[in-house]
Structure formats: structure tokens, C-alpha cells
Design a protein around this motif. Structure first.
Motif, short mmCIF file in Angstrom:
data_model
loop_
_atom_site.label_atom_id
_atom_site.label_comp_id
_atom_site.label_asym_id
_atom_site.label_seq_id
_atom_site.Cartn_x
_atom_site.Cartn_y
_atom_site.Cartn_z
N ARG A 113 0.85 -1.20 0.00
CA ARG A 113 0.00 0.00 0.00
C ARG A 113 0.88 1.24 0.00
O ARG A 113 1.84 1.33 0.77
CB ARG A 113 -0.89 -0.02 1.26
CG ARG A 113 -1.90 1.09 1.27
CD ARG A 113 -3.12 0.76 2.11
NE ARG A 113 -4.26 1.44 1.52
CZ ARG A 113 -5.46 1.47 2.06
NH1 ARG A 113 -5.71 0.84 3.19
NH2 ARG A 113 -6.45 2.13 1.48
N GLU A 116 -2.18 6.19 2.49
CA GLU A 116 -3.29 5.35 2.02
C GLU A 116 -3.77 5.79 0.64
O GLU A 116 -4.96 5.74 0.33
CB GLU A 116 -4.44 5.34 3.04
CG GLU A 116 -3.97 4.82 4.40
CD GLU A 116 -5.11 4.43 5.32
OE1 GLU A 116 -6.21 4.99 5.16
OE2 GLU A 116 -4.90 3.56 6.18
N ARG A 117 -2.82 6.24 -0.18
CA ARG A 117 -3.14 6.65 -1.55
C ARG A 117 -3.64 5.41 -2.27
O ARG A 117 -2.92 4.42 -2.38
CB ARG A 117 -1.88 7.21 -2.20
CG ARG A 117 -2.12 8.12 -3.39
CD ARG A 117 -2.36 7.35 -4.66
NE ARG A 117 -2.14 8.19 -5.84
CZ ARG A 117 -2.36 7.77 -7.07
NH1 ARG A 117 -2.81 6.55 -7.30
NH2 ARG A 117 -2.12 8.56 -8.10
N GLU A 118 -4.87 5.47 -2.76
CA GLU A 118 -5.47 4.29 -3.38
C GLU A 118 -4.82 4.02 -4.74
O GLU A 118 -4.43 4.95 -5.44
CB GLU A 118 -6.98 4.47 -3.55
CG GLU A 118 -7.74 4.61 -2.23
CD GLU A 118 -7.66 3.37 -1.34
OE1 GLU A 118 -7.07 2.36 -1.76
OE2 GLU A 118 -8.19 3.43 -0.21
N PRO A 119 -4.72 2.76 -5.11
CA PRO A 119 -4.12 2.42 -6.40
C PRO A 119 -5.01 2.89 -7.56
O PRO A 119 -6.23 2.92 -7.44
CB PRO A 119 -4.03 0.90 -6.37
CG PRO A 119 -5.07 0.45 -5.38
CD PRO A 119 -5.16 1.57 -4.36
N ASP A 120 -4.38 3.26 -8.65
CA ASP A 120 -5.09 3.53 -9.90
C ASP A 120 -4.24 2.93 -11.02
O ASP A 120 -3.15 2.39 -10.75
CB ASP A 120 -5.35 5.03 -10.07
CG ASP A 120 -4.09 5.86 -10.23
OD1 ASP A 120 -2.99 5.27 -10.38
OD2 ASP A 120 -4.17 7.09 -10.20
N PRO A 141 -10.11 -0.16 -4.38
CA PRO A 141 -9.34 0.46 -3.29
C PRO A 141 -8.83 -0.59 -2.30
O PRO A 141 -9.39 -1.68 -2.20
CB PRO A 141 -10.36 1.39 -2.60
CG PRO A 141 -11.49 1.54 -3.56
CD PRO A 141 -11.51 0.30 -4.40
N GLY A 142 -7.78 -0.23 -1.58
CA GLY A 142 -7.28 -1.10 -0.51
C GLY A 142 -5.92 -1.70 -0.83
O GLY A 142 -5.25 -1.28 -1.76
N TRP A 143 -5.55 -2.69 -0.01
CA TRP A 143 -4.25 -3.34 -0.16
C TRP A 143 -4.19 -4.14 -1.46
O TRP A 143 -5.18 -4.74 -1.87
CB TRP A 143 -4.02 -4.28 1.03
CG TRP A 143 -3.69 -3.56 2.29
CD1 TRP A 143 -4.59 -3.02 3.17
CD2 TRP A 143 -2.39 -3.29 2.82
NE1 TRP A 143 -3.93 -2.42 4.21
CE2 TRP A 143 -2.57 -2.57 4.02
CE3 TRP A 143 -1.09 -3.56 2.39
CZ2 TRP A 143 -1.49 -2.15 4.82
CZ3 TRP A 143 -0.03 -3.15 3.18
CH2 TRP A 143 -0.22 -2.45 4.37
N ASP A 182 -5.92 -7.17 -6.82
CA ASP A 182 -6.50 -6.11 -6.00
C ASP A 182 -7.32 -6.69 -4.85
O ASP A 182 -7.44 -7.91 -4.70
CB ASP A 182 -7.28 -5.11 -6.86
CG ASP A 182 -8.62 -5.65 -7.36
OD1 ASP A 182 -9.01 -6.80 -6.99
OD2 ASP A 182 -9.28 -4.94 -8.13
N SER A 183 -7.87 -5.79 -4.03
CA SER A 183 -8.57 -6.24 -2.82
C SER A 183 -9.87 -6.97 -3.13
O SER A 183 -10.43 -7.65 -2.28
CB SER A 183 -8.86 -5.03 -1.91
OG SER A 183 -9.76 -4.15 -2.57
#
Lengths: 267, 267
Positions: A178, A182-186, A225-227, A250-251
Motif C-alpha cells: 500500500r 493510504e493513496r489508493e491504487p489507480d 481500493p485497498g491493499w 487487488d482487494s
């Protein structure tokens, strides 16, 4: 202000397909700047150059010389704009030195059909709290790999033997990942995630950094979103080189990105 | 005269990194010219542009528009000449249309260390005489895929069910391969071999041709003479696209080439 990652990959439009970037010293690893981070900078410039097709579908980056922290430029060129996708080229330079030259297909992930017939299965990994945080690495390691402070990485305990001289020798590394804040992946951030784990050769007992010659990334879906679960595998160590395959799940349990790179064995 | 393959991939030096080629109609498949053949033409031009480092180590090709038989030009450019390898760029055009744009690392396979620690194992395949020759395909198939007359291909019987409406649905295709005229494989010819099998999606029951967006090839060793074993696998069919991994094993049992491509599902 935004998240740290967004600040680090930000580019300024110089016109005519050119962009200015500032390579942050926070991504230093060994004698260079992390290749996944460079791919994030290149990917951000390409996204700006392709507003109607904003998502990387495929990016092939050739690492020509080691980058250093400081100013850089990314020149981009549209090779062909098609109906559903665009083919683009990019070069990241520092002064006269080419650091990365790349080709890419950009498109619109949200516009793709929503069929998912993935037969690959998500590899088992213990829950987050049973994994080994990167912050547990000795201080001298974290000094050499300063990039480790840019994210939270939790290693599968089954593949950290190499840190205590007992590599599994299976040629596999796996971790939860991560970004800071907590910058969400894109989709563009996935380009970075595909090259942030230590070289898989560590799990073969070959210590040291492994310079990437070429890395091709496929982004196959916008990540939830998430780990993220990130896995590196190698199957062909030969002739002083090895291939490293990376998968990012992804999560929501979807295989959202894959890459393969050709890298040099540590000396 | 030399072997048919050598005639078909031959290029003429036009100076300034430019080369002329004649795309042979013998490599037509469906509405275009086979991408592996195009990669062989590009690879031949790059070899001519890089005499001191004559072997492809990595080549990434983006297929921008469908090629047609007839004249073509390949423009090449040296991005950087290093000690052990050179990074090159190439574009194959017909008239004003870009057909393929590519990046590559060339080097000298004979000069690499001779360690081979490959953990991948050669997949089992029945002996040549128990496999199904491509020449057994119905005439209408061989008319659409004229390239099938350029080589001898013997399919593993376990993965030809799709030809009679009973695909295995494992997402695997495998065959023995040899160019016409018993032309022995070399590093550039391996670039072609990596994309000559039918799309692996046929084994999933998805008939039709699958346009390649991007293919990256790694050549990991000079192949021994004789038959090659070629294997295609896919694990991530989603969003109207799929990845196809190819392995080429030589007659000495070495994994000499690997590729991954991102392709569109047949409509």
C-alpha cells in the motif's frame, strides 16, 4: 497537497508533448532511482498526453542508463491514435542522457467489456497481521533502499528466509502493498507497483540489486481500493540474466496487472 | 538461393538506418500478415543496424495497423550503444502507415556467461510422429492461414480438440515446429517462432484471429539445430483482451525464448 506519490510523479506540461518532472530522492535504491517509480512518472506524462484514452493498457520500458534524483524531462509522441486505443512513445531524459525509452498503448479501462474469465488463481498469502513489515528490515538496508519508506509492504513469511541467509530457492517473493497516505491504487500507480518488490533473485540466494533491461506492464483492470497483493516469480535464470514475472491482485481478488521484465543477475 | 525464410525476411540497406523489405504474401493470415513474420523482418533490420551486437535479447513490438503483402520500409535508430548491449528503436511502415513500432535490446548471446539455472521444466509432448501435422487442416483453413505452408507444425494431440469443436478449455496449445527447407533456427528466427501458433484462445473455444496489441520477446540463448517445441498459454482472459505467454524449447532441451503478448479476443 495530495498524497506523497502524486507529488512525486507529477509532471508539468511544457507543450509539444514535452513534460518536466522532478525525480524525488525518496525513491533511491542502490545506485539509482527505482524503475517502477520511473514508470509511474512516464505513465503520468503519457496520461497527460492522451486525455481521451487515459489508462495504460500496455507499457514497455527499456532502461538505458541509471537515473538520479533531480530534474528530468519526458518527451511524448503519439504514434497512432486509433478508435479504441492510442499507441504512444516516450523518452525520459536527464540532460542529454536518455534514462528510459518506452512504447505504450493507452485506452479507457472503464470502456472495456466487463467479462472476467481469468483462470489464474490468487495465490494464498497469510493475512496482513501475520506478514513481515518492510520496516523490520535492518537500518542499513533501509538506507540503501530508501524507497522502502514510500509504502507499507508486508512480506509473506514463507519468502523472507533470504533476509536471514536461508532463501527458499523457489524463486518467489510475495507481499501486501500500500502506498503512503493510504493513496489508493489507480492504473498508473499499478505501473509503479509492478517493480517495487526486491529482486526475486534474493529468494534464490543471489543478493544485490538486479538492473532491469526491459519491463513490459499490462494493466488489465482499474484496481479496487485497498491493499494490493504483489507476487514476483522467476523460472529462467541463465546467461547472466533472468526474467521476472509480476502479478498484482487487488482487494476484490482480481488480477489487475501483470508484467515481465528481463534483468541482469546481481554481480 | 538460401532458404525461403531468409528470402522472406531479407532487407536492403538504404543508408541512415533505413531498410527496404518486401512482405511476402506467403505469410498472410486472415486479414493481415503474421506478426511473428513481421517481427522477423524488424529483427533482421535491427541485426543489420547493430553489427557488433547482432542478437536480439529483448524486443517489444506494438502492432499499430494491419500489414499487407508488398513493399515496406524499416527505419532503425540507435538509442544508446552500451558496452555489452545496445538499445534500438525501429518502425516498419508501408507508405505513410506505421505497421509496427518497436524497441529492442541487442547483444551477443555467445558472449554471455554459460550458467543455466532454469527451473522451468520442459513440458511433456508426444514424439513428432504421434503429433498432428498442420497440413491435416481442412483446405479452407489453410487458405485463410496461408502462412501454414511456411513451416512444418505438429500439434500435440491433447490440444487439437478445438479443430473438431471440442476445445480442452485449459488455455494451452503446443506443437513441434520447423521452418521450410529445414532452415535451422537462429536468434532472429526465434522472434518469428514466438508468434506462429494459432491463438491460444482457440483452445478456450473462442474461434477467430486475435489481433496482437503488443508482444515482447526475450531470446535467452542461441537455439540448437533441429525441431523446436513451442507452447502457448493464457491465464487472464478479461475485458475483451488476453495475455498469451509463449515458450520455445530447443532440441537440446533449453528454454531459448519466451514472450508475452497482449491481444484482443476474437469478436
Amino acid at each position: 497537497m495530495g498524497a506523497e506519490y502524486d507529488q512525486h510523479v507529477a509532471v508539468t506540461d511544457l507543450g509539444n508533448g514535452g513534460f518536466a518532472a522532478e525525480l524525488d530522492e525518496g525513491w533511491v535504491v542502490g545506485g539509482g532511482v527505482n524503475g517502477g517509480y520511473l514508470l509511474g512518472v512516464v505513465g503520468t506524462a503519457l496520461r497527460a498526453a492522451s486525455p481521451a484514452k487515459p489508462d495504460p493498457l500496455a507499457v514497455s520500458a527499456y532502461y538505458v542508463s541509471a537515473a538520479v534524483p533531480g530534474p528530468a524531462t519526458v518527451s511524448t509522441r503519439v504514434v497512432r491514435e486509433g478508435r479504441g486505443s492510442a499507441t504512444l512513445a516516450a523518452e525520459l531524459r536527464q540532460g542529454e542522457q536518455v534514462r528510459v525509452t518506452a512504447l505504450a498503448t493507452y485506452g479507457d479501462l472503464a470502456g472495456l467489456p466487463d467479462d472476467v474469465r481469468t483462470t489464474a488463481t490468487r495465490p494464498p498469502i497469510p493475512p496482513l497481521e501475520e506478514c513481515v513489515p518492510g520496516s523490520a528490515a535492518p537500518e542499513e538496508v533501509r538506507k540503501v533502499a530508501r524507497m522502502m519508506a514510500r509504502f507499507d509492504m508486508r512480506f509473506d513469511p514463507a519468502c523472507v528466509g533470504w533476509t536471514v541467509g536461508a532463501p527458499s530457492r523457489r524463486g518467489e517473493l510475495q507481499a501486501w502493498f500500500r502506498l503512503n497516505d493510504e493513496r489508493e491504487p489507480d492504473p498508473v500507480a499499478l505501473l509503479t507497483v509492478l517493480d517495487v518488490l526486491p529482486p526475486v533473485t534474493m529468494d534464490l540466494g543471489l543478493m544485490g540489486w538486479a538492473p532491469t533491461l526491459e519491463l513490459t506492464a499490462h494493466v488489465r483492470g482499474a484496481p479496487a481500493p485497498g491493499w494490493l497483493q504483489v507476487r514476483h516469480v522467476t523460472r529462467n535464470v541463465a546467461g547472466g540474466m533472468f526474467e521476472e514475472d509480476c502479478e498484482v491482485w487487488d482487494s476484490a481478488g482480481r488480477l489487475v496487472a501483470q508484467s515481465r521484465q528481463l534483468a541482469m543477475l546481481p554481480r
